[in-house]
Write a protein that holds these residues in place. Sequence first.
Motif, short mmCIF file in Angstrom:
data_model
loop_
_atom_site.label_atom_id
_atom_site.label_comp_id
_atom_site.label_asym_id
_atom_site.label_seq_id
_atom_site.Cartn_x
_atom_site.Cartn_y
_atom_site.Cartn_z
N THR A 1 -9.68 -3.12 5.33
CA THR A 1 -8.65 -4.12 5.05
C THR A 1 -8.49 -5.04 6.25
OG1 THR A 1 -6.96 -2.61 5.80
CG2 THR A 1 -7.39 -2.66 3.44
N LYS B 1 -8.29 3.90 -3.73
CA LYS B 1 -6.91 4.04 -3.26
C LYS B 1 -6.54 2.84 -2.39
CE LYS B 1 -3.59 7.07 -1.14
NZ LYS B 1 -3.07 5.89 -0.40
N GLN B 2 -7.46 2.44 -1.49
CA GLN B 2 -7.17 1.28 -0.63
C GLN B 2 -6.99 0.01 -1.45
OE1 GLN B 2 -10.57 1.44 1.97
NE2 GLN B 2 -9.45 2.50 3.60
N LEU C 1 -6.08 -0.28 -4.60
CA LEU C 1 -4.83 -0.24 -5.37
C LEU C 1 -3.63 -0.44 -4.45
CD1 LEU C 1 -5.55 2.51 -8.05
CD2 LEU C 1 -5.42 0.04 -8.37
N ASP C 2 -3.70 0.09 -3.23
CA ASP C 2 -2.63 -0.15 -2.26
C ASP C 2 -2.49 -1.64 -1.98
OD1 ASP C 2 -1.68 2.37 -1.87
OD2 ASP C 2 -2.95 2.82 -0.13
N LEU C 3 -3.64 -2.29 -1.81
CA LEU C 3 -3.62 -3.72 -1.46
C LEU C 3 -2.93 -4.56 -2.52
CD1 LEU C 3 -7.10 -4.72 0.01
CD2 LEU C 3 -4.86 -5.20 1.00
N ASP D 1 -0.70 -3.27 -4.57
CA ASP D 1 0.58 -2.66 -4.86
C ASP D 1 0.60 -1.90 -6.18
OD1 ASP D 1 2.84 -2.31 -3.50
OD2 ASP D 1 3.77 -4.23 -3.98
N ALA E 1 -0.59 1.49 -6.36
CA ALA E 1 -0.97 2.87 -6.06
C ALA E 1 -0.41 3.86 -7.09
CB ALA E 1 -0.49 3.23 -4.65
N ASP E 2 0.77 3.57 -7.62
CA ASP E 2 1.40 4.51 -8.54
C ASP E 2 0.92 4.38 -9.99
OD1 ASP E 2 2.83 5.39 -6.40
OD2 ASP E 2 4.59 4.12 -6.83
N ARG F 1 -3.45 -7.80 -11.39
CA ARG F 1 -3.69 -7.17 -10.08
C ARG F 1 -4.81 -6.14 -10.16
NH1 ARG F 1 2.42 -6.73 -9.63
NH2 ARG F 1 2.11 -4.71 -8.64
N ALA G 1 -8.08 -6.08 -7.88
CA ALA G 1 -8.50 -4.90 -7.14
C ALA G 1 -9.95 -4.56 -7.48
CB ALA G 1 -7.59 -3.71 -7.46
#
Length: 361
Positions: free
Chosen positions: A3, A122-123, A125-127, A129, A131-132, A148, A152
């Motif tokens: 990232t 995971k990275q 999806l974090d980027l 937002d 992740a959940d 989104r 991703a």
Amino acid sequence: MSTQPRESSEIIIENLSLSFGTTEVLKGIDLVIKPGEFFSFLGPSGSGKSTLLRAIAGFGPTPEGRILISGEDIARLPPWERNVGMVFQSYALWPHMSVAKNVAFGLEERKVPQAEIDVRVKQALDLVDLADYAHRRPSQLSGGQQQRVALARTIIIEPRVLLLDEPLSNLDANLRIQMRRDILALQRKLNLTTIFVTHDQEEANTTSDRMAVLNNGILQQVGSPIDLYDAPANTFVASFLGTANILKGELKKSGKSSAFISQKGMEIPITKPLENTSAIAIRPQNIHLQPPGKKKTANSFDFKGVVSEVEFLGETLRYSVTVGNESILVDHSHRPGDIIFSVSEEVNVVFAEDQFVMLQA
Ligand SMILES: Nc1ncnc2c1ncn2[C@@H]1O[C@H](COP(=O)(O)OP(=O)(O)O)[C@@H](O)[C@H]1O
Ligand SMILES: [Mg+2]
């Protein structure tokens, strides 16, 4: 996926033309998009924006000309050898796969080891937002969340450039504003050269470092949003980017002085004439109305006019004013207590030479 900002790619398009059958839809496009730029293709529907973007991605007919990414001509490579990421208007998510599976798809195709895929999903999806939401299906997400996921899924392959074709058009107005900010923030974080296709001027203005205006497959002008707004190169750009009074006519010289004479007979003195001027563009907010008889402002012109229409738009009052045979739009920003002119009222129409643009044919 890293990232951290990485080396960004430059895109050079050289003399690009493209036809569907015998219909030429892109005509001799030359364009340089700088590393890390957020760049927009802006133009009306059918102007060739998607075709140009798809040519960069490798979809559609093979173009003539060159497309260089970081110096390498990719114009004739198949899409999968170009390492560009494209997000489509429809998102094109797999409905039967979870969010995580959708995002992992490009890495699985590339036979990346599963442990690395898990980390990069995971990275990614974090980027964005999400992740959940890894285990949901696309149908269990809102439009903005689906958008989104599409982002991703594209950035996870670490493309050299990110291509977005009207990515916000399926979202409602408020969400579009939020998403365009999110996309810009993500682009800045990744330092990823990005081309954003839109027909929406506000969307291009608010996001772009620079943009290209297209019409009929021809590149009209390239520059920053403010430069294009203030100094449009032709009547198309002047009227596509906001509202403009376009007066067609010609320059007339007599002795040392010059004037622009509109086809409808309005005569505007010009101190710095531009050769071959065939039109003048002036934005409504750059013209001002005054009560007749008020003293002339220095360095500005003063035309007698009659108000023919008044529209109250909230922040502005938009007047149509008849000056001779011309009809001129004038915007006053509205504040309580300001003078408001009424229909049939005589007014002085005031503007200065540095407030209009001379355009060549
Ligand atoms: N697959 C196709 N076959 C034939 N003509 C096409 C095809 N795709 C696009 N066109 C034509 O190319 C022109 C540009 O289309 P497009 O790039 O989709 O415009 P935009 O994205 O600016 O709305 C249009 O006249 C359109 O009808
Ligand atoms: Mg399109």
